[in-house]
Structure formats: structure tokens, C-alpha cells
Design an enzyme around this catalytic site. Structure first.
Site, PDB file in Angstrom:
ATOM      1  N   ASN A 133      60.035 112.978 111.810  1.00 23.32           N
ATOM      2  CA  ASN A 133      58.831 113.183 110.991  1.00 23.32           C
ATOM      3  C   ASN A 133      59.178 114.155 109.856  1.00 23.32           C
ATOM      4  O   ASN A 133      59.617 115.287 110.094  1.00 23.32           O
ATOM      5  CB  ASN A 133      57.712 113.743 111.884  1.00 23.32           C
ATOM      6  CG  ASN A 133      56.425 113.971 111.121  1.00 23.32           C
ATOM      7  OD1 ASN A 133      56.435 114.508 110.021  1.00 23.32           O
ATOM      8  ND2 ASN A 133      55.312 113.595 111.699  1.00 23.32           N
ATOM      9  N   HIS A 136      56.923 118.011 106.911  1.00 22.10           N
ATOM     10  CA  HIS A 136      57.003 119.412 106.511  1.00 22.10           C
ATOM     11  C   HIS A 136      58.059 119.687 105.436  1.00 22.10           C
ATOM     12  O   HIS A 136      58.114 120.786 104.892  1.00 22.10           O
ATOM     13  CB  HIS A 136      57.126 120.309 107.740  1.00 22.10           C
ATOM     14  CG  HIS A 136      55.874 120.171 108.576  1.00 22.10           C
ATOM     15  ND1 HIS A 136      54.634 120.520 108.079  1.00 22.10           N
ATOM     16  CD2 HIS A 136      55.660 119.641 109.801  1.00 22.10           C
ATOM     17  CE1 HIS A 136      53.707 120.238 108.995  1.00 22.10           C
ATOM     18  NE2 HIS A 136      54.306 119.700 110.049  1.00 22.10           N
ATOM     19  N   HIS A 143      52.918 111.326 107.996  1.00 20.09           N
ATOM     20  CA  HIS A 143      51.472 111.337 108.214  1.00 20.09           C
ATOM     21  C   HIS A 143      50.784 111.543 106.869  1.00 20.09           C
ATOM     22  O   HIS A 143      50.887 112.616 106.273  1.00 20.09           O
ATOM     23  CB  HIS A 143      51.132 112.482 109.194  1.00 20.09           C
ATOM     24  CG  HIS A 143      49.680 112.558 109.573  1.00 20.09           C
ATOM     25  ND1 HIS A 143      49.224 113.482 110.484  1.00 20.09           N
ATOM     26  CD2 HIS A 143      48.601 111.846 109.189  1.00 20.09           C
ATOM     27  CE1 HIS A 143      47.910 113.328 110.637  1.00 20.09           C
ATOM     28  NE2 HIS A 143      47.505 112.355 109.859  1.00 20.09           N
ATOM     29  N   ARG A 161      47.713 112.424 105.367  1.00 16.74           N
ATOM     30  CA  ARG A 161      46.422 112.994 105.780  1.00 16.74           C
ATOM     31  C   ARG A 161      45.384 112.779 104.704  1.00 16.74           C
ATOM     32  O   ARG A 161      45.718 112.678 103.512  1.00 16.74           O
ATOM     33  CB  ARG A 161      46.578 114.496 106.058  1.00 16.74           C
ATOM     34  CG  ARG A 161      47.424 114.809 107.275  1.00 16.74           C
ATOM     35  CD  ARG A 161      47.357 116.285 107.612  1.00 16.74           C
ATOM     36  NE  ARG A 161      46.134 116.596 108.303  1.00 16.74           N
ATOM     37  CZ  ARG A 161      46.033 116.845 109.603  1.00 16.74           C
ATOM     38  NH1 ARG A 161      47.101 116.841 110.367  1.00 16.74           N
ATOM     39  NH2 ARG A 161      44.866 117.127 110.138  1.00 16.74           N
ATOM     40  N   ARG A 176      47.693 117.129 102.366  1.00  9.04           N
ATOM     41  CA  ARG A 176      48.256 118.485 102.371  1.00  9.04           C
ATOM     42  C   ARG A 176      49.780 118.483 102.378  1.00  9.04           C
ATOM     43  O   ARG A 176      50.400 119.448 102.000  1.00  9.04           O
ATOM     44  CB  ARG A 176      47.729 119.307 103.544  1.00  9.04           C
ATOM     45  CG  ARG A 176      48.226 118.849 104.884  1.00  9.04           C
ATOM     46  CD  ARG A 176      47.769 119.757 106.000  1.00  9.04           C
ATOM     47  NE  ARG A 176      46.346 119.641 106.248  1.00  9.04           N
ATOM     48  CZ  ARG A 176      45.791 119.979 107.413  1.00  9.04           C
ATOM     49  NH1 ARG A 176      46.528 120.462 108.389  1.00  9.04           N
ATOM     50  NH2 ARG A 176      44.498 119.845 107.607  1.00  9.04           N
ATOM     51  N   GLU A 181      51.648 107.459 110.087  1.00 12.12           N
ATOM     52  CA  GLU A 181      50.550 108.050 110.868  1.00 12.12           C
ATOM     53  C   GLU A 181      49.349 108.198 109.955  1.00 12.12           C
ATOM     54  O   GLU A 181      49.483 108.668 108.816  1.00 12.12           O
ATOM     55  CB  GLU A 181      50.938 109.431 111.387  1.00 12.12           C
ATOM     56  CG  GLU A 181      51.982 109.409 112.464  1.00 12.12           C
ATOM     57  CD  GLU A 181      52.328 110.817 112.914  1.00 12.12           C
ATOM     58  OE1 GLU A 181      51.713 111.784 112.433  1.00 12.12           O
ATOM     59  OE2 GLU A 181      53.235 110.944 113.723  1.00 12.12           O
ATOM     60  N   THR A 238      47.678 117.883 114.408  1.00 16.57           N
ATOM     61  CA  THR A 238      46.895 116.944 115.212  1.00 16.57           C
ATOM     62  C   THR A 238      46.692 117.534 116.602  1.00 16.57           C
ATOM     63  O   THR A 238      47.618 117.628 117.390  1.00 16.57           O
ATOM     64  CB  THR A 238      47.644 115.590 115.289  1.00 16.57           C
ATOM     65  OG1 THR A 238      48.067 115.249 113.980  1.00 16.57           O
ATOM     66  CG2 THR A 238      46.743 114.505 115.826  1.00 16.57           C
ATOM     67  N   GLU A 250      51.407 106.286 121.870  1.00 12.58           N
ATOM     68  CA  GLU A 250      52.248 107.474 121.774  1.00 12.58           C
ATOM     69  C   GLU A 250      51.551 108.587 122.554  1.00 12.58           C
ATOM     70  O   GLU A 250      50.408 108.951 122.249  1.00 12.58           O
ATOM     71  CB  GLU A 250      52.450 107.881 120.309  1.00 12.58           C
ATOM     72  CG  GLU A 250      53.343 109.116 120.206  1.00 12.58           C
ATOM     73  CD  GLU A 250      53.876 109.373 118.808  1.00 12.58           C
ATOM     74  OE1 GLU A 250      54.098 108.407 118.050  1.00 12.58           O
ATOM     75  OE2 GLU A 250      54.084 110.555 118.488  1.00 12.58           O
ATOM     76  N   HIS A 308      55.013 115.345 119.629  1.00 13.26           N
ATOM     77  CA  HIS A 308      54.243 116.500 119.170  1.00 13.26           C
ATOM     78  C   HIS A 308      54.755 117.770 119.840  1.00 13.26           C
ATOM     79  O   HIS A 308      54.712 117.908 121.045  1.00 13.26           O
ATOM     80  CB  HIS A 308      52.726 116.380 119.409  1.00 13.26           C
ATOM     81  CG  HIS A 308      51.958 117.195 118.396  1.00 13.26           C
ATOM     82  ND1 HIS A 308      51.854 118.554 118.483  1.00 13.26           N
ATOM     83  CD2 HIS A 308      51.323 116.839 117.262  1.00 13.26           C
ATOM     84  CE1 HIS A 308      51.156 118.993 117.446  1.00 13.26           C
ATOM     85  NE2 HIS A 308      50.833 117.978 116.676  1.00 13.26           N
TER      86      HIS A 308
END
Ligand code: PXP
Length: 250
Positions: free
Chosen positions: A10, A13, A46, A48, A52, A73, A104, A154, A197
């Protein structure tokens, strides 16, 4: 013997760091290409509602330039459905989203929203996207995901990881037992089972050893670790720890 466990990296970030300064770097697509070279089996991003981290332009660039499968996502909203239908990523993972949350926080309450979600995923499946639902290790949620026609669940490993880092081993082990039992349940219902996660080098092993799992999605820890040793080596060590846990459990 347990099948190969895929690693989805992922890259959200990387975009968080970029957006902190409103600059053009660091580039999440560059991170995705590096992850591919380091042994990732897929890339997760993801998008969002508040944009962000990952942006619409990132999703377009990832779809254009990535050879690895992209797992998008997103929340189950009409806006996100239209974006997914435009880009047709390999997979769509539906997650709950609240603006005020930092990440999340829980799984999707698919049991409560079964009818709407069944209609929501139908066009995505017709467009060729694999539909995954992010759920807590909870029987009712997994059974509902199977009923609406999802192909993948998931399992949310956040609670297990939090209990580990909080030094509460008995509750951590109880959560791990729940994850293990629910992975078997989901697989028995014909679902492919993923998990993710909050996973770190310390917590990945026992999860990777769950035989029904086919994929882990890991982001925040890897991007943090990349600061110290570089993204490629950080991913390679995660890959090695997953493989070692898998081999030891076989
Ligand atoms: N899986 C899902 C469904 C997620 O929402 C996230 C976080 O975006 C992850 C996996 C990865 O979690 P982390 O960044 O904590 O590794």
C-alpha cells in the site's frame, strides 16, 4: 501445503509525505515500480473521499504505468463507483470511511447494508473487477459478504496488531484465533481470503501462517521503515518474514 501468500504494498503514505508540502514528490508511482522490483505481487491505493493522500491523478497514473495488479480501496459511494468503472482496476476493496478517522478503523458493516451493497458491486463485477470487502473477523459479516457475491474478504488485522503493541498477549492471541477461525470459515464459503492493517515485522508471522490466506496488504509500516533502509530492502524483509512463517507452518 499452503499456497503462495501474495504481498500487496500500500503506497498511500508516499502520497501523504508528498501532500504535506504540496510538492510533486515523492511520487507514489515511482514507489509502486520500486515495490514491484522488490518482490511485491500487487499495489494497493486508497482513494479517500477527502483525497488526503492518493489523488485521482495518482489512480490514473498507476493504471497507466503499473504492470502489477492494482487493488483500489474505496468507500461504497456513487462517486467512487464511477471512478472504479472508469479505470477498471484488477480489484476493488470496499472499506468503511469516516472523514474524522485517521485510518480505516473497522470493517465494513456489510450485514447491515446487504441489499445496497449487492447492487453496488454488481456493475463492478460486470466490468471485470474482483470485489473484496474489508471486514472484521466476524461470522455475520463474512457470511453477508458471501451472500452479496463478493469474491474476496480482507480480514482486518488492526485489533490483533494493536493488542500486540499494547502488551496484551492473551487478548492478542484470542484475536489471532478469531482471525484463524474466520479465515477458514470464509474459505469454506468459497471466498478468497486476504488480511491487512497495521502489520509490522513483529506481527506479520502468525498472520502469514494462517493457511487459507492468499494475500496480505501492508503499507504504513513499510513506508516508515523505508526512511531507515530504503523501500526495496524494507519490502524484501517483509517478503522474507512472510515466506519463513509460511514455510514453518507447512
Ligand atoms: N487493508 C486495508 C483494507 C486498508 O484500509 C489498509 C490501510 O489503508 C491496509 C490494508 C494497510 O494498512 P497499513 O497501512 O496499516 O499497513
Amino acid at each position: 501445503m499452503a499456497e503462495h501468500l501474495r504481498l500487496g504494498v500500500n503506497i498511500d503514505h508516499v502520497a501523504t509525505v508528498r501532500n504535506a508540502r504540496g510538492s510533486a514528490y515523492p511520487d507514489p508511482v515511482r514507489a509502486a515500480l520500486l515495490a514491484e522490483a522488490a518482490g511485491a505481487d500487487g499495489i494497493t491505493a486508497h482513494l479517500r473521499e477527502d483525497r488526503r493522500h492518493i489523488t485521482d491523478a495518482d489512480i490514473a497514473a498507476l493504471t497507466d504505468r503499473l504492470r502489477l495488479p492494482l487493488n483500489l480501496e474505496m468507500a461504497a459511494t456513487p462517486e467512487m463507483q464511477a471512478i472504479a468503472l472508469r479505470h477498471r482496476p484488477h480489484a476493488v476493496c470496499l472499506v468503511p470511511e469516516r472523514r474524522e478517522e485517521r485510518t480505516t478503523e473497522g470493517g465494513l458493516d456489510v450485514a447491515r447494508d446487504e441489499n445496497r451493497l449487492a447492487h453496488f458491486i454488481a456493475p463492478l463485477r460486470a466490468a471485470g473487477c474482483r470485489v473484496s470487502i474489508f471486514v472484521a473477523a466476524d461470522r455475520a459479516q463474512i457470511e453477508a459478504a458471501a451472500r452479496i457475491g463478493a469474491e474476496v474478504v480482507e480480514l482486518h488485522t488492526g485489533a490483533y496488531c494493536d493488542l500486540h503493541h499494547a502488551g496484551r498477549p492473551d487478548e492478542r492471541d484470542a484475536e489471532l484465533a478469531r482471525l484463524t477461525e474466520m479465515a477458514a470459515l470464509a474459505s469454506g464459503l468459497g471466498l478468497e481470503v486476504h488480511a491487512g492493517h497495521g502489520l509490522t515485522y513483529d506481527t506479520v508471522g502468525p498472520v502469514a501462517a494462517i493457511p487459507e490466506l492468499r494475500e496480505l496488504n501492508i503499507g504504513h509500516f513499510l513506508i516508515g521503515e523505508a526512511i531507515f533502509r530504503g523501500l526495496g530492502p524494507a519490502i524484501a524483509e517483509m517478503r522474507a518474514r512472510m515466506d519463513a512463517a509460511r514455510a514453518a507452518a507447512a
